[in-house]
Design a protein around this motif. Structure first.
Motif, PDB file in Angstrom:
ATOM      1  N   ARG A  85     -43.224   9.116   9.651  1.00 43.82           N
ATOM      2  CA  ARG A  85     -43.549   9.804   8.905  1.00 43.82           C
ATOM      3  C   ARG A  85     -45.433   9.865   8.830  1.00 43.82           C
ATOM      4  NH1 ARG A  85     -40.762   8.312   3.144  1.00 43.82           N
ATOM      5  NH2 ARG A  85     -42.311   9.378   2.532  1.00 43.82           N
ATOM      6  N   ALA A  86     -45.787   7.955   8.592  1.00 42.05           N
ATOM      7  CA  ALA A  86     -47.710   8.052   8.971  1.00 42.05           C
ATOM      8  C   ALA A  86     -47.806   8.487   9.466  1.00 42.05           C
ATOM      9  CB  ALA A  86     -47.715   6.098   8.422  1.00 42.05           C
ATOM     10  N   GLU A 133     -54.987   8.671  13.318  1.00 40.28           N
ATOM     11  CA  GLU A 133     -55.860   7.031  12.803  1.00 40.28           C
ATOM     12  C   GLU A 133     -55.384   6.525  11.772  1.00 40.28           C
ATOM     13  OE1 GLU A 133     -59.505   9.045  12.477  1.00 40.28           O
ATOM     14  OE2 GLU A 133     -60.319   7.643  13.350  1.00 40.28           O
ATOM     15  N   ALA A 134     -54.889   7.067  10.903  1.00 42.15           N
ATOM     16  CA  ALA A 134     -54.320   5.980   9.262  1.00 42.15           C
ATOM     17  C   ALA A 134     -53.562   5.007  10.595  1.00 42.15           C
ATOM     18  CB  ALA A 134     -54.254   6.809   8.418  1.00 42.15           C
ATOM     19  N   ALA A 135     -52.598   5.902  11.137  1.00 41.98           N
ATOM     20  CA  ALA A 135     -50.930   4.924  11.066  1.00 41.98           C
ATOM     21  C   ALA A 135     -51.719   3.641  12.152  1.00 41.98           C
ATOM     22  CB  ALA A 135     -49.911   6.332  11.779  1.00 41.98           C
ATOM     23  N   LEU A 136     -52.603   4.465  13.192  1.00 38.59           N
ATOM     24  CA  LEU A 136     -52.883   2.991  14.033  1.00 38.59           C
ATOM     25  C   LEU A 136     -54.012   1.640  13.387  1.00 38.59           C
ATOM     26  CD1 LEU A 136     -54.677   5.773  16.909  1.00 38.59           C
ATOM     27  CD2 LEU A 136     -52.945   3.932  17.057  1.00 38.59           C
ATOM     28  N   ALA A 137     -54.678   2.423  12.172  1.00 39.49           N
ATOM     29  CA  ALA A 137     -55.695   1.583  11.520  1.00 39.49           C
ATOM     30  C   ALA A 137     -54.148   0.207  10.768  1.00 39.49           C
ATOM     31  CB  ALA A 137     -56.384   2.199  10.497  1.00 39.49           C
ATOM     32  N   SER A 156     -48.683  12.133   9.029  1.00 38.89           N
ATOM     33  CA  SER A 156     -49.602  12.372   8.597  1.00 38.89           C
ATOM     34  C   SER A 156     -51.313  12.210   9.213  1.00 38.89           C
ATOM     35  CB  SER A 156     -49.214  11.556   7.524  1.00 38.89           C
ATOM     36  OG  SER A 156     -50.132  11.691   6.275  1.00 38.89           O
ATOM     37  N   SER A 157     -50.917  10.999   9.524  1.00 42.16           N
ATOM     38  CA  SER A 157     -52.560  10.991  10.480  1.00 42.16           C
ATOM     39  C   SER A 157     -52.084   9.642  10.831  1.00 42.16           C
ATOM     40  CB  SER A 157     -53.119  10.242   9.296  1.00 42.16           C
ATOM     41  OG  SER A 157     -54.678   9.892   9.385  1.00 42.16           O
TER      42      SER A 157
END
Lengths: 293, 256
Positions: A167-168, A174-178, A171-172
């Protein structure tokens, strides 16, 4: 009334099968932003592998074998042919999946020929009587298994860390990678999950009607109106859309059989799809932003 | 020379011939709250993206705990112990606060996709431990009562706090903060500054802060690095930086 209940149950059973296929489309779309036109061929290949394995082993093993092979194929296609295209225009990716679909379809024809084979459903042709309503065992099995599988998928997305990570990623990225999430592995996971759902759907799809033929791959494309009706990015919508299409087809084929030479029910899902597109372009459950894609 | 936790050496990157970063150097010690400031276009965001693995600089090196980071994928950098927040909050709006924070524990958990569906043995223990950590961090940041709220429905200031909590749940050795008070009012800014300072001193989390808000930076940072047109023009304590001729001339103008 009895007839209506019987047809309604058949419609729900067929609708749940479409729902499983549609859910696969949506999971891949959300997970890797790919609309995979080759998904129908995964359904067909799943059915054929069960067909091949069935004479040699118990049903459960044949099913597990088919899941393993189809998931493996999906992973190879995703990694070798799709991964490199992620981030390119939607048109490029869609055309690639159309090409892959044609290749897989012809591979099925080369291996198994154009003829049709007996159903690979897990239950025979018997019926069960509930009050005055006669229900085919195949439809009962379809509903029971689909409900369990759908509940498991819901549990996976709501309550497990891999579901959350998927889900992450949707959703994004870039934010998931972070968060340390390997986004590439999430693409693979979404394809694997979709392929599992395709095989599950395939053994039941082969009960309506009761044959395995190369056209199963095209039959699975009926999931497209289901997704559009439910909303491209909604898991819930995929299932509801599938039910709408299944019920429309089964009820339509009976009650509207005098109109248009009895073929109207095949068109109805697409009519509904166009109506939804005109009135609510993001589908019944989809998020509004999807219309900008 | 004592080994610093984080070392940036001679970092250079150009976009279409414009030097966004021009030989930038600095080191951050364990436990330090280090700030990078500069006007728009000074290269702050470029620096940030180089560290988190989104941009690949032309030359230079970025070392973390003695290990070269350049060339690592962003998720590997995160797993190595570097967490980050985003300038325009990048939370997962459809998730609850609890889910959002649990996600940050993902890299610390080992059970596979199938095992995590069956809550049994290790996977159950892991999930319980993750939930404990999440609750602890949420309580510390004043989000304890909001765990079941959907992130997207919360006000901007709270979402920034959720993002900070999420990065802390990763238990990072270095926390990168990209303008943590952007878009906040005075009260929220003061609260966030106090929280950051507290997290730094109580939890000992080393921080690299990139920020516009001067008073906030000067109030909480141990050392400040000033960038202008991709070059480092000052690196000193806040008290010395505000008196630095080069900083006043080239960047702050007559404002201070």
């Amino acid at each position: 009334m009895t007839l209506f209940l019987q047809l309604g149950f058949q419609g729900i059973a067929l609708g749940l099968v479409y729902g499983l296929i549609a859910l696969g489309f949506v999971i891949m779309f959300k997970g890797s932003h790919t609309f995979n036109f080759a998904h129908g061929q995964f359904v067909a290949i799943g059915a054929y592998v069960v067909l091949v394995l069935l004479p040699r082993m118990p049903y459960v093993l044949a099913f597990i074998g088919a899941v393993a092979i189809t998931v493996g194929l999906a992973l190879v296609v995703e990694r070798l042919l799709i991964r490199g295209l992620i981030g390119r225009s939607v048109t490029v990716v869609v055309l690639a999946t159309l090409g892959i679909s044609t290749m897989l379809h012809n591979a099925v024809l080369m291996v198994w020929g154009v003829g049709s084979h007996d159903s690979v459903g897990p239950v025979g042709a018997g019926t069960t009587k509930v009050g005055s309503v006669v229900l085919p065992n195949s439809a009962l099995a379809t509903v029971a298994v689909s409900v369990v599988v759908l509940a498991a998928v819901a549990w996976f997305f709501q309550r497990t860390r891999h579901g959350l990570a998927l889900r992450a990623t949707a959703s994004s990225q870039e934010a998931a990678l972070a968060q340390g999430i390997d986004v590439g592995r999430m693409f693979a996971l979404s394809w694997a999950l979709a392929a599992f759902l395709a095989v599950t759907a395939s053994i039941f799809l082969a009960s309506f009607p009761r044959v395995v033929s190369p056209s199963i791959g095209d039959l699975a494309l009926i999931a497209i109106p289901a997704i559009v009706i439910g909303g491209m990015d909604s898991l819930m919508g995929a299932v509801v859309g599938g039910l709408v299409v299944g019920l429309t087809q089964v009820l339509g084929s009976n009650y509207l059989s005098d109109i248009g030479g009895g073929r109207l029910h095949e068109v109805l899902p697409y009519v509904l799809m166009l109506l939804v597109l005109l009135v609510r372009p993001y589908g019944l459950f989809g998020s509004r932003s999807i219309e900008r894609v | 020379m004592s080994a610093a936790l984080f070392e940036v050496e001679d970092l250079t990157l150009s976009f279409a011939g414009v030097r966004a970063l021009d030989g930038v150097d600095f080191t951050i010690d364990e436990g330090e709250l280090f700030a990078v400031i500069g006007p728009n276009g000074a290269g702050k965001s470029t620096l940030f993206n180089c560290i988190s693995g989104i941009y690949r600089p032309e030359s230079g090196s970025i070392k973390f705990g003695g290990r070269q980071l350049l060339g690592s994928a962003p998720h590997r950098i995160a797993s190595a112990g570097i967490a980050r927040t985003f300038q325009n909050v990048d939370v997962f709006p459809a998730m609850t606060v609890e889910e959002c924070l649990l996600l940050a524990r993902h890299q610390h958990l080992r059970s596979g996709p199938v095992a995590s569906m069956v809550r049994w043995g290790r996977s159950a223990r892991e999930e319980r431990a993750a939930l404990r950590k999440v609750t602890e961090v949420a309580d510390r940041l004043g989000l304890g009562g909001l765990l079941q709220s959907t992130v997207g429905t919360l006000p901007h200031g709270i979402q920034k706090r959720v993002e900070l909590a999420r990065s802390l749940c990763m238990e990072p050795r270095l926390l990168l903060l990209d303008e943590p008070v952007a878009g906040m009012n005075h009260e929220e800014t003061a609260e966030m500054a106090a929280t950051l300072s507290e997290v730094n001193s109580d939890l000992g989390v080393t921080m690299l802060l990139v920020e516009h808000d001067m008073s906030m930076v000067m109030g909480i940072s141990h050392r400040v690095c000033v960038l202008d047109f991709g070059r480092r023009i000052a690196l000193d304590t806040p008290a010395n930086v505000v008196r630095d001729e080069a900083v006043i001339d080239a960047y702050l103008g007559g404002a201070l």
